[in-house]
Write a protein that holds these residues in place. Structure first.
Motif, PDB file in Angstrom:
ATOM      1  N   SER A   1       0.843  -1.199   0.000  1.00  8.04           N
ATOM      2  CA  SER A   1       0.000   0.000   0.000  1.00  8.04           C
ATOM      3  C   SER A   1       0.875   1.244   0.000  1.00  8.04           C
ATOM      4  O   SER A   1       1.998   1.239   0.514  1.00  8.04           O
ATOM      5  CB  SER A   1      -0.924  -0.004   1.216  1.00  8.04           C
TER       6      SER A   1
ATOM      7  N   GLU B   1       5.155   4.684   2.381  1.00  9.78           N
ATOM      8  CA  GLU B   1       5.520   5.960   3.005  1.00  9.78           C
ATOM      9  C   GLU B   1       6.019   5.748   4.434  1.00  9.78           C
ATOM     10  O   GLU B   1       6.991   6.355   4.856  1.00  9.78           O
ATOM     11  CB  GLU B   1       4.324   6.914   2.985  1.00  9.78           C
ATOM     12  N   HIS B   2       5.350   4.862   5.157  1.00  9.48           N
ATOM     13  CA  HIS B   2       5.785   4.547   6.522  1.00  9.48           C
ATOM     14  C   HIS B   2       7.203   3.976   6.522  1.00  9.48           C
ATOM     15  O   HIS B   2       8.036   4.352   7.348  1.00  9.48           O
ATOM     16  CB  HIS B   2       4.810   3.556   7.170  1.00  9.48           C
TER      17      HIS B   2
ATOM     18  N   GLU C   1       0.433   3.892   1.696  1.00  9.69           N
ATOM     19  CA  GLU C   1       0.607   4.320   3.085  1.00  9.69           C
ATOM     20  C   GLU C   1       1.743   3.542   3.750  1.00  9.69           C
ATOM     21  O   GLU C   1       2.559   4.105   4.474  1.00  9.69           O
ATOM     22  CB  GLU C   1      -0.702   4.100   3.848  1.00  9.69           C
TER      23      GLU C   1
END
Length: 86
Positions: A65, A70-71, A67
Motif C-alpha cells: 500500500s 511511506e511509513h 501508506e
C-alpha cells in the motif's frame, strides 16, 4: 494501520520490496523472481491486508500500500538520522 508485523510478514514485505512478484497457482500463492519461488500462505496475505501493508488491486493482484511504503521511508530516514547522530 497496525504497523507491528510478525517476522513472517516482514519477510513477505521484503520479498515484494526486492522485486519478487506474487502469483497464484490454483489455491496456492508464491513469490517469484526468475527461477526462484517461495510459497506464502493465504492467511499471511490476509493479515498483511488487515494491517494495511498490502492492498488488493482491481486487477486481483496484491501490492504494497502507498501508506505502508511511506511509513517504511519514514522509518528508514529515522534510522539513518539516528545512525549519523552517534
Amino acid at each position: 494501520m497496525k504497523l507491528k508485523l510478525t517476522p513472517t510478514q516482514n519477510l513477505c514485505v521484503g520479498y515484494l520490496e526486492s522485486g519478487f512478484k506474487l502469483i497464484q497457482l490454483d489455491e496456492q500463492f508464491y513469490f517469484i523472481k526468475g527461477e526462484r519461488r517461495q510459497k506464502v500462505l493465504p492467511k499471511t496475505l490476509d493479515a498483511l491486508v488487515n494491517r494495511g501493508a498490502l492492498e488488493h488491486t482491481e486487477q486481483g493482484e496484491y501490492a504494497l500500500s502507498d501508506e505502508f511504503i511511506e511509513h517504511r521511508k519514514k522509518m528508514r530516514q529515522k534510522g539513518e538520522a539516528e545512525l549519523t547522530c552517534h
